[in-house]
Design an enzyme around this catalytic site. Structure first.
Site, mmCIF file in Angstrom:
data_model
loop_
_atom_site.group_PDB
_atom_site.id
_atom_site.type_symbol
_atom_site.label_atom_id
_atom_site.label_comp_id
_atom_site.label_asym_id
_atom_site.label_seq_id
_atom_site.Cartn_x
_atom_site.Cartn_y
_atom_site.Cartn_z
ATOM 1 N N SER A 147 0.866 -1.158 0.209
ATOM 2 C CA SER A 147 -0.097 -0.202 -0.075
ATOM 3 C C SER A 147 0.946 1.208 -0.014
ATOM 4 C CB SER A 147 -0.828 0.050 1.109
ATOM 5 O OG SER A 147 -1.592 1.181 1.245
ATOM 6 N N SER A 148 0.500 2.258 -0.864
ATOM 7 C CA SER A 148 1.423 3.431 -1.042
ATOM 8 C C SER A 148 2.641 3.243 -1.155
ATOM 9 C CB SER A 148 1.127 4.099 0.094
ATOM 10 O OG SER A 148 1.692 5.829 0.047
ATOM 11 N N SER A 149 3.514 3.475 -0.324
ATOM 12 C CA SER A 149 5.103 3.414 -0.444
ATOM 13 C C SER A 149 5.292 1.857 -0.630
ATOM 14 C CB SER A 149 5.727 3.660 0.835
ATOM 15 O OG SER A 149 7.201 3.216 0.778
ATOM 16 N N PHE A 171 -1.330 -1.118 -4.477
ATOM 17 C CA PHE A 171 -2.520 -0.383 -3.912
ATOM 18 C C PHE A 171 -2.067 0.927 -3.612
ATOM 19 C CE2 PHE A 171 -3.643 -4.490 -2.447
ATOM 20 C CZ PHE A 171 -5.092 -4.586 -2.737
#
Length: 452
Positions: A147-149, A171
């Site tokens: 997720s993200s990073s 994501f």
């Protein structure tokens, strides 16, 4: 009557004893998240937590699950559904913790954009190798998600090590090589940092990380919310550009649908009908993915629920799922070629270039064959002897068999011919302990080659 009462009393006693045994029996111990401290080379200074379910498969799939900036592996474990899905389907989940820039995974340095760069991707590969060796993890079923990073690192790991990862689910991410340097890595202050490149440019960025790679690329699932103010929704289109181009697909989806309210899905299938890329637009969602149920969709996309893609891409040559890096050198993992050389030419003049990318107890290698003779080679077999206990666990662009230290690599159907002055290449993934020394020499169709 007394006999009847005695029999009834005996039955009651047996029932009471059984009930007492059930009450006294200790409850089953639930699997727990465990930290692993000595998992191998760790230039990124990451921490590793591991979740092994009680019903783990004999040769389990491996899911690398990576957190957001500011998060931790244990936090991602407790806030997502991957562990409960592991309980259901028997795979192992690796939860790494980042250490740089407010606990963000390194997606900005030059080292993070090359194979073997001394930063986070090498540490993550060490974790994967550790699980393959210690838990007989299936090297043909390794996946990444985040997720993200962690989504950004998912894109990076699939681009850097396409022969290792079979699929990924990102994501709220950005394309591989999005950030030119650390100063640019500020998604909240620059929410659309990677908009503007063409699909070809993004695809080239992934291919340039592995210029000699000719195997199948990992399948990719992409997720983004339309109201994300940290990593702008526009980045989803850039990721789609990158992965459809890598797979040689049109940016026009082959199908679109809404699996549930507020979810819009675009699928990009190849000529065989296998979905290589799929993208989810989540209407009104902010920087909050994966939300409930999304991890299960990712695991299904990986093929770990028994209802995955009808055709799961795999290298043109790969060891069987029962093989593992921890088998002894006397074992003979077989990598069957799709075509054996017909009428291989003996005594061909040749040069072999061998390049290995090594991490703790694991490595990949690229081998280039150059025909330095004046006649074409029609069908080739390359042989060598390992100087140590190296063991091949997967391959691409060649069929490989190993018996003890002796290795034989044969062409596949599409690379059998090597013109005079021309070259072709193949590669493989391996495991070792001690040192990963380079073979002393190679032979092509029985004739010794020079090395470079």
């Amino acid at each position: 009557m007394k006999r009847l009462l005695a029999a009834f009393a005996g039955v009651c006693a047996a029932v009471l004893c059984a009930l007492a045994a059930l009450v006294a029996a200790p409850p089953a111990v639930a699997a727990t998240l465990t930290e692993v401290t000595n998992f191998g080379s760790n230039p990124g200074n990451l921490r590793m937590h591991l979740y092994v379910p009680n019903n783990v498969q004999q040769n389990p799939a491996i899911v690398l699950a990576m957190h957001t900036c500011g998060g931790t592996g244990p936090g991602f474990y407790s806030s997502t559904e991957f562990a409960s899905l592991a309980d259901r389907y028997g795979f192992i989940v690796i939860y790494p913790s980042a250490s740089k820039k407010m606990n963000c995974f390194d997606n900005w340095s030059e080292a993070s954009k090359v194979r073997g760069g001394q930063t986070d991707p090498v540490s993550l590969m060490s974790m994967v190798t550790y699980v393959e060796q210690q838990y007989h993890g299936d090297p043909n079923r390794v996946y990444a998600t985040g997720s993200s990073s962690g989504a950004m690192m998912t894109n990076a790991m699939l681009a850097l090590y396409p022969e290792v990862f079979k699929a990924g689910a990102a994501f709220m991410g950005v394309p591989f090589t999005c950030f030119p340097n650390e100063a640019a890595y500020n998604p909240a202050g620059n929410s659309s940092p990677c908009v503007g490149k063409t699909a070809q440019q993004w695809g080239d960025a992934a291919r340039n990380a592995n210029p000699g790679y000719r195997g199948p690329w990992p399948r990719m699932q992409l997720w983004h919310g339309t109201s994300d103010t940290v990593v702008n929704y526009a980045e989803l289109e850039e990721e789609i550009k990158q992965w459809t181009n890598v797979h040689g697909l049109s940016q026009t989806p082959t199908s679109t649908d809404s699996p549930q309210s507020g979810w819009n899905r675009r699928r990009y299938a190849d000529a065989s009908g296998t979905v290589q890329v799929e993208a989810y637009t989540i209407q009104g969602a902010g920087h909050s993915l994966p939300a409930g149920g999304m991890a299960a969709v990712a695991i299904q996309f990986f093929g770990l629920t028994g209802s995955g893609p009808s055709q799961s891409p795999s290298p043109s040559a790969a060891v069987s799922p029962s093989a593992s890096p921890s088998v002894s050198p006397s074992a003979s993992p077989s990598v069957s070629p799709s075509a054996s050389p017909s009428n291989p030419q003996q005594g061909a003049s040749c040069r072999i270039t061998y390049r290995a990318n090594t991490w703790n107890n694991g490595f990949t290698a690229d081998v280039t064959i150059t025909n330095t003779g004046t006649a074409p080679v029609n069908g080739w077999t390359v042989t060598w002897t390992w100087p140590g206990n190296q063991q091949i666990v997967g391959a691409w662009n060649a069929g490989i068999t190993q018996s003890g230290a002796q290795v034989t690599a044969r062409n596949v159907s599409y690379n059998a011919a090597v013109s005079a002055g021309g070259s072709t290449s193949f590669g493989f993934q391996g495991a070792y302990s001690g040192s990963n020394a380079t073979p002393a020499g190679f032979a092509l169709n029985g004739a010794a080659c020079t090395t470079a």
